[in-house]
Structures are given as C-alpha cells and as structure tokens.
Enzyme design. Sequence first.
Site, PDB file in Angstrom:
ATOM      1  N   ALA A 305       0.414  -0.941   0.159  1.00 40.82           N
ATOM      2  CA  ALA A 305      -0.017  -0.097   0.209  1.00 40.82           C
ATOM      3  C   ALA A 305       0.754   1.093   0.286  1.00 40.82           C
ATOM      4  CB  ALA A 305      -0.825  -0.081   0.877  1.00 40.82           C
ATOM      5  N   MET A 306       0.322   2.611  -0.401  1.00 45.26           N
ATOM      6  CA  MET A 306       1.103   3.537  -0.063  1.00 45.26           C
ATOM      7  C   MET A 306      -0.050   4.909   0.470  1.00 45.26           C
ATOM      8  SD  MET A 306       3.669   5.646  -0.493  1.00 45.26           S
ATOM      9  CE  MET A 306       3.277   7.498  -0.480  1.00 45.26           C
ATOM     10  N   GLU A 341      -0.573   2.924   7.513  1.00 44.57           N
ATOM     11  CA  GLU A 341      -0.706   3.664   6.268  1.00 44.57           C
ATOM     12  C   GLU A 341      -1.714   4.895   7.054  1.00 44.57           C
ATOM     13  OE1 GLU A 341       0.658   2.974   3.711  1.00 44.57           O
ATOM     14  OE2 GLU A 341       1.516   1.046   3.878  1.00 44.57           O
TER      15      GLU A 341
END
Length: 1715
Positions: A305-306, A341
């Site tokens: 994920a980012m 995140e």
Amino acid sequence: MYLPILLTLFGFVFSVPLTSEDLRNDDLQARYVLPGESMPTLYDVQLYLDPNNDVSFDGHVSIRILPFRRTEELVLHAMETIINSIEVLGDNGENIFRTYTLSTFDTHLLRIRLNRLIDPMIPLTINIAYSGTYAENLFGVYLSTYRNENNGRTERVITSQLQPTFARRAFPCYDEPHRKAVFRTTIYAPVEYPVVRSNMPKRTETDQLKPDVPGWIKHEFQDTLVMSTYLNAYLVSNFSYISNEDDEIFNVPFKVYSRPGTQEHAKFALEFGQKNMVALAEYTEIPYEFPKLDKVAVPDFAAGAMENWGLVIYREVALLLQEGVTTTAIRQNIARIITHENMHQWFGNEVSPLSWTFTWLNEGFANFFENYATDLVLPNFRMMDQFVLQMQGVMQNDAVLGVNPMTYPVFTPSQILGTFNAVAYQKSGSVIRMMQHFLTPEVFRKGLSIYIKDNARGAVGPSHLYAALQHALDESTHRVPFPLVDILNRWTNQGGFPVITVRRSSPQAQSVSVSQQRFLTDSTLSSNDRWHIPVNWVLSTDVDFEDTKPGFWISTGATATAIDIPGLSEAEWFIFNKKRTGYYRVNYNVENWMALAKVLNEAHETIDLLNRAQIIDDSFNLARNGRLNYVHPFEISLYLIKEKDYIPWASANTVFNYLDIVLSGSEVYDLFQYYMLNITAPLFEELGFNADDHEEHVLAFHRNNILNINCRHGNDVCIERAQELLQSFRNDPSELRNRIKWSFFFLLSVLILNVLTKSLSIEKSLSALHLTDTSLPKSKTLQLDGPEVISDSEIRTFKSDVVVNARSSNEAVYTEDANIALINSTRSLRRNIRPGQIIQNYSVKIAFDGDTFNGEAVIDVLFDSTEDPLIFHLEALDVHEVRTGLSTPEEALPTDFNPEDGTLEIFLDGGGRHRVVVIEYSGEISNFGNGIFQGSFNDYQYIIINLFPTNARRVLPCVDELTAATSISFTFEDVPFDEIVSNSRKEDDDSNQFRALNVPPNLWGMVAHNFVSVGMPTTNVVLYGRSNLNQHNLASVAINAFMAAFNEKLDKAYFNIDENQDGRMHIFALPDTNVEWNALSTVCIWEPYIFMTNTHSMMQQKTALVKIAEAMARQWFGYLVYPEDWKDQWVISGLASYAALEVVTDFQSSDDEDISLLDMNTIFTTDVIQEALLLDSYSSAVVISPEDDMFDEVDIRRHILGLLKIKAPAILRMLRFVLSGEDDFILKAGQALLNRRFVTPISMFDFFTFVDDTIEDDNIDIWDFVQPWVRNTGYPVLHVAWTSANAVLLTQGHFSLAGGGDVRYKIPVTFTTNRDQNYGDMHPTMMMESTDLMPLPFTLEDDDYIIFNLQGQGYYRVNYDVEHWDRIISALDDPERRQEIHPLNRASLIDDALNLARAGTLDYDVALRLTLTWAHETEYGPWKAFVRNMDFLKKMLFSADESDIYVRMVQRTVETFENKVSFSPDLSDNEPAMTSLTRGIVMDHACRSNYDPCIAAAIDWFYDTNSEEPAVNPRVPVDIQPAVFCTMVRETGAEATDLLYVYLETDISLYDRLVVLESLACSNDEEFINQLMMDTISEDSPFGIEERSIVLAAIIRSGLDNVFRVLDFMQSNTNDIRDMYGGPQKLEELLYILGDNILNGDLEYNLRMWIRLGNDLHESEGIAESALENAQVNLEWRERSLEEVSTWIQENDAHTAIVSFTLLFFTVLVSLFNL
C-alpha cells in the site's frame, strides 16, 4: 509505504554505471541531490490520462518557484519524459528560457538554462508541456487491468505509485521529500471513465479554474496542503465505492473504492479504517487535516500500500476481505497494513524526512504503530505480543557485520530504493518500541505529539525527534541519565545490536557484572560498537514483569559494569530485559541458565510469556553463535511440552526450523524428528485439525505450526488426516470449507505441501503419539508425565550430536578405529582414482605472477594403507616439492612423488592412516574459460577460476571427482586487481583469504577484476560489467524478477545456503568468455547474453533471458545439489533449465495482452524440444544417462555439454504433463531435493524417489517410464492408421535418421479432433506401452481429422497414414480451418513430416504438399520449424547447383507472410515481439535462398540515405540486420564488407558486433574468406576468443564453396584453432557443424582422409569420427531423395520469378541514385 521489499526489488531499473566503486558521499551528493538554487511553492499539474492509450500520456505543469541565489540555471527532476516546450516567466511575462538538457543517466536532472541571471527571492513560473510514458514496472503513473465482476469484461484503470523517486515520472518537479509545496491537480479523462480521484476533493462548479477540452471530461481538484511530491496520487477508473456517509465513525468523509462487484469485501476496511483513524488521532492529539480520506484497492500494485495523503492506494489483497474465505493471516495483514498507512498520515505526510537517508522516521514509526494501534482497536489480535516475534526475526538480519544502520546516507535512486528494507521497517520499529519503554509510554506519547505539532508540514531529521522527546522527558518526573541524542545516535547510526552478558559471581552475591558486545552471527568477527543500553530485571523472589522502566543504564565506556540488585542473594534465578522491550540479547552464566530451565520445566507460567519467547530465542541463538553450549537451550526447550501459548512456540519454531536444516541428513536427524514429535504431542492432541468459531485469534497460527511440525516430521496420524483433507477438498471444496472454519482454512495448503513433499519420515509407529512404543530401544522410550522426554543419557548424546553437527568449524578428532570405519564407509562411493583415500580438507594458496601462478596445497588425507601411494588428479601443473607429515604442515618432510598421465602419485612410509600433505607447484594462466584463466577487452581485465566440470586438477592437485566433497578454503596473493570475490566470505576485510566451504573441488570459483558495478538489480545482487554502456536495464529487471521467483518457486532462500557463503550474488558480464558456471555467489555470463541496448533484437532478448535464468538456476541446481556421477548430470542440468524456463515464462507473461513480451512456451517447444528431437536422431547422438560411471575427461565434456542440455529439460517437461495436468510435481520434487539434500550429490534415482514422494498416483513407475528415453538415443514415432470404418489404430516404432533401434516406450498419448478441440489438455489420455496395434475407442467422420501430441510437448514424432495426412493438409490449406489447429501443433506437423520424409518413412510428396500450406502462415512457432527443416533441403539443393529450384518453394510459401508482415517493418509501429522475431528468421531464410523480393528489401534497408558518404543505415531494424547485412555482403562483396568494418568501429553492442561478424562470413570472395579465417588465429586477432569460433561456424554455414575452404583451413591449423579458440571444446563444436555441412562426396572424402591419414585432432578424434558419420547419413539422403525433391518442386511449381526480378532491378537502381 508497506511491504518494502517489493519496492526495493526495483532499485536496479534506474541504476547506471558509476565511474568508480568508491565514490565518496559528497561526490554522490553533488551528482544526485538538487543544488537548491530555488524552491517550489505551488505546482499546477494538468494530466491527460486515457486508459485506452496504453503507451503514453500528455501533461502540463506550471511551477511557481522562489530562487534563493543569483543563477542562470534551474535544476529539477524529470524521468522518461519527452519535453515539448518550456517557458520560464517573470511576473512581467518575460520568457527568459534559453535551452535545457535532460539527463539520460539515473540522476534524472532536468537543467533549464536561462538567457540571463535571475535575482534571489523574486518569484518565477516554470511552464513545461511534456509527454510521459506509463510505467511498466508499476512505479510512476501506470496502467492496469481487471475483470469487472458485474459484466465479466476486462476493464482498464490508471493509478500511480510515486514514492520514493517517481513523481518525476509523472511530471517535472523538485522530487525530494523536503522540497514541499502546494499541488493543484486537474485530470482530463475520457467520458467512459467517470471515477477520477486525486488527493483532494473536486472543485465545485463555481470554483473551476481550467478550460474544458473537447473530447475530454475535466476533473479539477482543490489545492492540497503543503506536502512532498511523492504523496501525489491519481486514479482514473470505473470503480465503485462504499462510504461512511450513513454511518460516520470518523468525522471526515471516508470512502473505499474497488472494482465493481467487490464492495461487500470493502466493509471491514471501511469500519476498521475509521476506528483506527479515531484511535490514532486521539493518541497523537492531532486531528487528520485533509478534507477526505479515500482508500483504493487496485489489482496491480508494487508495494502492499502507499500512504498518499487523502488517497491511499492498496493492493487488493491488502484491503479487501471476504468473510468465510479470507484467512486469519490475511485478515490480520489487512488490519496491520491499514493501520500502517493510517499512521503515515502523521509520520510521513504531516512530518516528512529531510531526505531518504532518514527513511526510518517514516517507516519505523509506521511499523511500530501498525502493531500498537491495531491492538487499540482489535486487542484480541495480540499484535504487540506478536511484535516480539518480528523483532526476533529482524535480529537475524541485523547480526551481520556489513548491515546498514537506521540512518544511512543514500543519494542515487537505487540506493534510495534499497533503504526501504528490514532495517528501516522492523529494526527501527523495534528500537522505537524500546524508546517507548525506557521513556515510559506517556512520555513517549507526549514527545511524539510535540514532534508532530512543532514540525507539521515540515521536513525533519532525527535531531528534531530527539529534541521533542527530550522536551517531553524534561517536563516529566521520569529521568534518563544521558541526553537522548547521545543514546539514540548510537542506536540509529550504528548497525547491529548488542548482546549483554550478565554474571553473578556466586549464589550469595548481591550484584552482577554486566558487559556488552556487538552480537554477530559469525563469531569469528568482532566490532568496537557500543551502545547506551537500558536494562531491567526480574528476580525469582520479586516476580514483576509489568514495570518496564530501566533499572540501570549500561554506558558505552566501561568494559564491564557492576549492578547492585537488592535481594539478589536470595534469588534462585533472574531475568534481564523484561518483556523483551530492549533490542538486544542477554547471556547469563551457566548456573542461571540451568535455574531458568528448572523453573520453566516446573512452573513456566511464573515467567512472562514474552520472556519465555526471549529465553528460547536468545539461548538457541547464543548456542548457534558459540557463546553457549547447546545443552542449555535444549534443556530449556523440554518445558515446551507444557507450553500452550502461541508466542513462545512461534519463537521455538523458528530455531527448530534452523536445526531441521543443519541436522537434515545427519545421523541424529531421526532422533531430532523424534524429539520434535514428542514435545509437540500434547498440543497436537489438544489443537487437532478443527477450529472453533470462538477460539483465540492467534490459535490458527499456533495450530498451523504444530500440525506443520508433525506432518513434516513423520507423524502418521497427521499425514493420514492431511491426506484425507486433501481428498475431501478434491471431492467437494465447499464442503471442506464449511467443515474447517475459515479462520483455519489457510493451513490446508501448508499441510498438503508437507504431505506431498515429505522425503524423510519416522518409520516407527508412535501409536498416535502416545510415545511409548516398546519396539524402540529402551533408552529412547518417551514419557509424557515428567520434564524429561528422553532418558538423560540419550538427551545428552542428542544434544552433543546437535552441537557437533550444527557448528561450522571443520575440526576433526583422529582415532584409528574411527578412521578405519570412515574409510570403509566410503568404499561404496563412486571413486575412480584411489578407493580408500579420503580428503578431510584442502587449504590452497595461489599467488599470481604475470601469466603464471604459484600454488601451495595443504591437504589433510585419510587412507586405508601405506602400501599404495596417495593419488591425486593433476593436469598442466608443475610440481616442485611434496612434503608429508603426521599432523601439521610445519612438521611435514619431503617425500617422493611421481606426476604422470594426469595424476600425481605420492609415496608414503611409516605407519598410521592419516597424513598432512603439502604440495608446492606452479602453472600457467590460460586464455580461455577453464581452470585459472584471464581475459581482457579494451581497458577491462580479469582473472577467473572456473573448475567446472573437471578443471580443479588444473588449479591444484586434488581428487577431482563429484563424491569427493570436503572442506576447501582458498587464499590468493599478489592479485593484480583490487576487487576479488569468491564463493565464500573473506576471513577479514584486509585479506584475500576466503572461508572454507564443504563442496567438491569443481564447485569453487573466483573472480578478480577491474569491472565496475553497473547496478544492484535486487538486494545483495550486484551486476558488474564495462562502464558507460547503459545496456544493463533489462537484465537488471530480469535478474530481480528471477531472483524473487527462484526463491519462491524453489522454496530455498538463496542467501541461506551456507553461513560462510558470500553475502551477495555477484553477476559478471564477461566481454570475451562464454563458459558454464556453477560456483556459488559468482555468476559469469557472456556479455552478449546479458547486456542489451534499448533497441535490442528479440532474438537477443530470447537468448539472453534464458541464459541469465539458467546461469542463476545453476546456483541451486548445480551447486546446491549436484550429480553423484556425471552420468546423472542430465537431472541437474534438466532441472536448472526447467526452473529457468518457469521463471522466464512468468517474467514474459502478463494478465493483459502485452505485445512486448515473448511467448516462451512456443520458444521452448521450437527451440528446445524440436531441436533436441533433431539432434537426437543423428548418428552422433549420445545417451543422456549412460549406465556406466563416467571418469574420462573427454567423455564427461562430450556428455555434459552435448545433447543433454536440451533433451533433459524436454524429457522433464514431458514428465511434468505425464504426472499431472495441473500440479507441477517436477518443481515440487526439485524443492524437496534442495531442502533435503542441499550441497549433496544426488543420483537420478534420488530424483525419482522425490518425484514418487510428491505424486498422488502410486501406479506410475517413474523409472520404468523414463528409462527408454534417457538410456537410448532417438525416440519413438507414433504411427496413426485408419480402418475402412474410420476407426483409429495406433502403433509405435523407433525414430532415428541413422536407422536402427528396437526400443519399447511408454508413449504419453494426447490428442484432439477437429470436432472436439482441446489443445490445452496436455495430460495424457492414455499410455501406449506396446508395439502392437492399439485401437482408440471412437471413429471419425469422413472429413474429420485427429491430431496427436498436443502442442508438441511429448518427446516423440507422429506419422499418419496418407489419407489422414491429406485431411490435415486440406485443413491447413484453408486459412480459416488452419487457425483451428494450435500453432504449436502446426509447428509439430511440419517438423514431423519433413523429418519423417528425411528418414525415408514418409513420401516427400506428402511433406512438401504440407509445406506449401505455409503460404497462409504468420506465426513464429510454425515458421521456426519450417526454417529449421527446410534449411536442410536448401543446402542440399544449393550443393547440387539447383538453387533456382529451391527458391520456387520460398516464393510459394512466404507470400502471405510477405504481404501481412512484410520485410519492411514500419519503424513507428510498436509491433508484437513475436512478430519481430518471426520476421527475422523468415527474412534471413528467404534472403539466403536468393528470394529476390527479400534481397530487394535488404538492399533498400542497407544504405544510410541521410549520409553524404556511403554508410550502413543505423536504422536497420535489429531483428532483420542478420538478413540485411549477410545479403549485402553476398550480393555486393567488398563494398558491403568495407562499410561493415567501418560500422564495427562505431558504438555498437557486443551482440550487434556478432551480427556483423557473422554477416562478413557470407562473402563469396575466396581471398576475403581466407583472410577472415587467418585473422581468427593470428596473435593480434581483432576478434575475441568467443567471436573466433562464431566467425568460423558462420563461414561453414554460408555455402558449399566456403565449406571446402574451412575444411582445408581446419586441417592445416588444428592446433592453432584449439589454442586460439578456447580449447578442445570449441574445436569439437566446429567439427559437428562441419559434419552437418558436408554435402557432397568430395567433402566427405577430404574429411575422412583428414581423420585417417594423420592429424592433430588428438582427443577430439572421436568427435571428428562422429561428425563424419553424420555427413555420411546426409550423403545417403542425397543419393536417395535429392532427385525426388527436385523433381517434385519443378513439377508442382506454378510461379515465375519475373515480378521478383523486376522489383530487385528497380530497387538496385533506386539505391544507386541515392548513393
């Protein structure tokens, strides 16, 4: 960002050669870091993103900047960007832009030069219009596809991943994290993609700033807060979403976007994500500042994920959860990644690092809080308990000397990507956890809140964090004795971690002595690093594990510190490091270890469960490190029989897995397995296989570990139950899912894997693990009612054996009886040179001296008798002195020796059966790839040791046999290069002494060189070559993908092969040497097979990808397992090629139709299987598995470098489909070999045993099936006949072009009919076992046809009766019906027909009528088979002066190809890779066949029309260059050769150079050819060693006249060819090629006379005789069939050459006017 390793893997893509390996950091900073002359304040970005355009996008960026100093240049970043225009405007509108440059190197610097100096602090605006390319590696803006669950259609989506250095790929920018600005984004997208998102909400209708653009829908977004470039994100899609609009938990609009039809799966992310954000905001006391928070699940995403601010992008599996299907592990992972995140919204987004040197400031906190904050919402997950397991895992990686610290200067893109590693994540998270405890949780929380508030929207370094924490600490009552900056600088700026040793001088002592040392797995290394260490303790008299504040601090100064501990004298035991909060290990004196073992076995719950895990982990790792006797960890582990909690057991599972590896194959391994089953018995009974709906979350992991141990170690109850589950799953998967709860279902695959791949099992019946089997020896009887699970004497023996087997030293204790037993035990081994002689170890010293070397070998030998001399292999070495001694080299005295006939005899006197032998010798350094050899190319030089296969004897006197593995160490002196690498690590940084490895001599290698590192394709893999080529990018991408794939597919981590191995894989692109390489840690590949320009040919890509993968695969199949005898090499070589094919196929595969990828299944079938079928039919073919052991060097060389290289993988490929239509049991058996027999010789039957263990069908006898294929040359031909009633009858025969053979095979029969097409099912329908007629149980209609051997995967040919051939030909001649037949079966049909006709078992009338149907063909596979086989007819007809006859066949067959594909590709068209590949082979064949339109096209391509002087056109498409260049040399002679020689001097790659050199060989000029041949053997030859044989081979293949010239040349210069081309192997390769091109009686006579009337062939004479046999078979064909073929073509030709001749005439005319 989560899952950092996947990002790190791509660090290679953008790395280019550095001018020096030791550039200083300030040099790197000057090259890579922006100079800082200006700063952006606002970006206005417009992107035109159309998913229907899969190549590029347009963009415009307007950057408001503030200059900081007077300058004429502005510097920012841009990558893979085409700049269309630039303006630099002042407030007055003046454009001061002059020019720009954009670096093609990995600096990515866009330098904008101005037409005047600008003043500081006066704002400017930079406007850039540009075009970008969609990233193919998922880094940047990229295109992905998915299947729409609602309508089943394939949809497209555009998204992005810009961290860390890929914002520059989306738009020109200042792409460094501290250069923050406001971002205004507008995306123009097609109307059919309405779901378009960026970081901020869209602007209202009244707030629009940008104009509408016809044909596009405008999506204009609000301005962001100040943020870093890498946090921008984009989405253009048809996604759907769910939101918190109706159920708001978090007070910010919160949406989860995903593919339509998956919204139900997003509910967990919606609910948990909101709750988690609430918890984090409360913890930090700082609200989330963006006006929205979107989560997006995309199908393809590089990381997990980012954290893009406001638009967080996830890989689907990291966000979507399907109740009843998603496993416990994935559910936990989803929660953890969401939290990770979410925490980045503060740590990373609000506060960003000054540079990526401080990556840990982002990722360390996210790693810590992904556990801590998940527990805030889901405490039943016990994430902080599990965190200790994570910490123990990273300690293994952090315990090496060269590991990077948390703060680690990085500058280049590849360095930056590399910093996203376990240190930045797991280690940093562990150190942060330690901070929380030594500061106290509340001080820690307040300090973080200050840190974020004081630095919001800013960029920071560690000092900002330390200051905030110090501020909070100073305001509290808690005290720390040192400034935090001093404490934390030690932990963040030093790699590794400490071990503290705590000693109590006596039971009555009131104090302990505590010292610290850096903990290193390699106990022979040391370090002066020291830390400020917080310590606390628990006493048996005061059991308090909850207060984790430090009771004392160990300083960096004192070597040992005394700590007074009240009450210590009354305590039986003590424990340091409560709850393992400190990031360090703890060792105690023996008495305390014994006391801890006692309390654990009596009342283990007295000790906190995290400290129970710590005690297990520390004790076993301290024992592994040599700091503690293994007796103590094993006595501690006895308590586990009572342990019920997952955490201590998970800790134990890790250390037991290591012991499982090192003990496997040892004498105590059965006992170890027995021990494992014993201590897990209560848990196995309690946990069972069925989960409860309400059981604890971690129990699923616990059950998995316990069942895994039991099934792996031979618990029959476990295995039988797992087999039952597997069968149930096959019968009804849904029923099993219902019966076995979703929270446990994930372990089914693990259990199945262990059942199917078990290779060792305990044969004893353990009565369902009640463990009281009276059939066992009494000393091994087990009991469940007490702490001792094995009798005292047995456990001590076991523990002692574990210590002996697990230690890395090579100590040997010599006793006479033991020696005799050891010697006698080896008599059954395959030994040729001296049975009864065993080498205990070699210690070899090599000193280089110009073109020679001096050696000293110290050899420790056991033997059975002094009456017989010791014997070693010796080749091309001069022995100066031999000394022998009884125990040490120093006492050795000179003794008699006799070097003769490839051996060295050493004569002994005196008694005993042990000697230390010292041999002084010297040798010459050769110029080709055997033994010690040297090479050079321009300024690049190297010395290499390659001992494969039998070249160890050319470097040291030794037993150069496969079963002679022993400890070998090398030391190198006077090395003429600074850089030297070998299989193992150096003993220390300052020497060239390499650690010992236990291998056969032939597996050792070394490279000393002055190459440069051109990139690091993945972690710890370094690619070396010549600098400034910039040809390594595709190779780096491939190596990265291959490394990951091999580690996964082979289930054997590369860097865990041997604790002494070099910590890296070093891959060298050698410019002038092409040899097979099996040595660990060093991989050498010929430069044309690894380095490719950006415009490389598909032919090179096809070759290079396979060569790279095979070279890497041999690190597993070649080093990790190797053959017991060379006759078994086919298994090792076959497995390496098989595994290589798997990884290359995956690399060249894509879910979407990516036309740039190669079809590796087609290439394997045509280039490997069909090529093997051809070579295996020659009279010169040799069996790939001979019955007798092999010791002769010539036989070994001929065997391992010949047919088996391609036949072995072809046989394994066939066997794979025989065993299963779905499961790959070949790969599973390979996994089992690697994990059970690593660094061990294996036989063919060992492999079959592992295959048998993996397959489910007990009715298959692997050896019975394989034997006829590997013990014979040739193969079967399946004859298909018809009855008058259209019934199908089968029979089999043996196929060989040389005739003969009566072998019965089990033929795996696969087939399909035109009415029931099923080309994809390659699992055989039946086995054809008899040579008798076998009817098939069906009939065909009159016009139907049947095709056998689907996709040509069976290693056999198929012949049909003439009537059925006619039916097939009729279908092939109909363009529409032809497409119904799979391309690979079209390839097999022509391959079979032409070879059957060549062998005389099919009329050429049938074969040639089938050939004419190629007038409708455009696919690579069929054309490759056509060219291979028709080339034989072309050569034969040309040799009979009937070239005009053959060209008629070409005219009739290439017509459709010429019209549809063309010989003149459109250079602006991005055509499929397979089309380019096909054009290359078809055009080359057509031009060599004198087909005029092809010649005309070649002439048209050759000349550079932009050059005033005649020159080679640099724009000739690379895949047709061989055809164009060869044609021009043949047609125009000196004019073309002169231009090509000039072209050779230009900056072309070595592969392109080979194309030119092979083209020069096409000349018909006798004088030119003779000189070209002489140039290959001249002392100052212009050709590299590998090029020489390639040139001569090309001359042989170029035509009959040149064959006469080559034969004369080879006969006159045999010795020079052997010496200058690279040894006998090259000579023998050329002899085979020569034999295949002996096309008339005169040539055959000359070759026969050369062999029989005296020659210099020496050991290659047998190869020459085999080549002669091949030639004679060809001449027999000429006598039998040439006239038939010629007549048929003439009688069936309906074409003329008028049009072709006219075209050629006008093309030549036009070309002349252009000169």
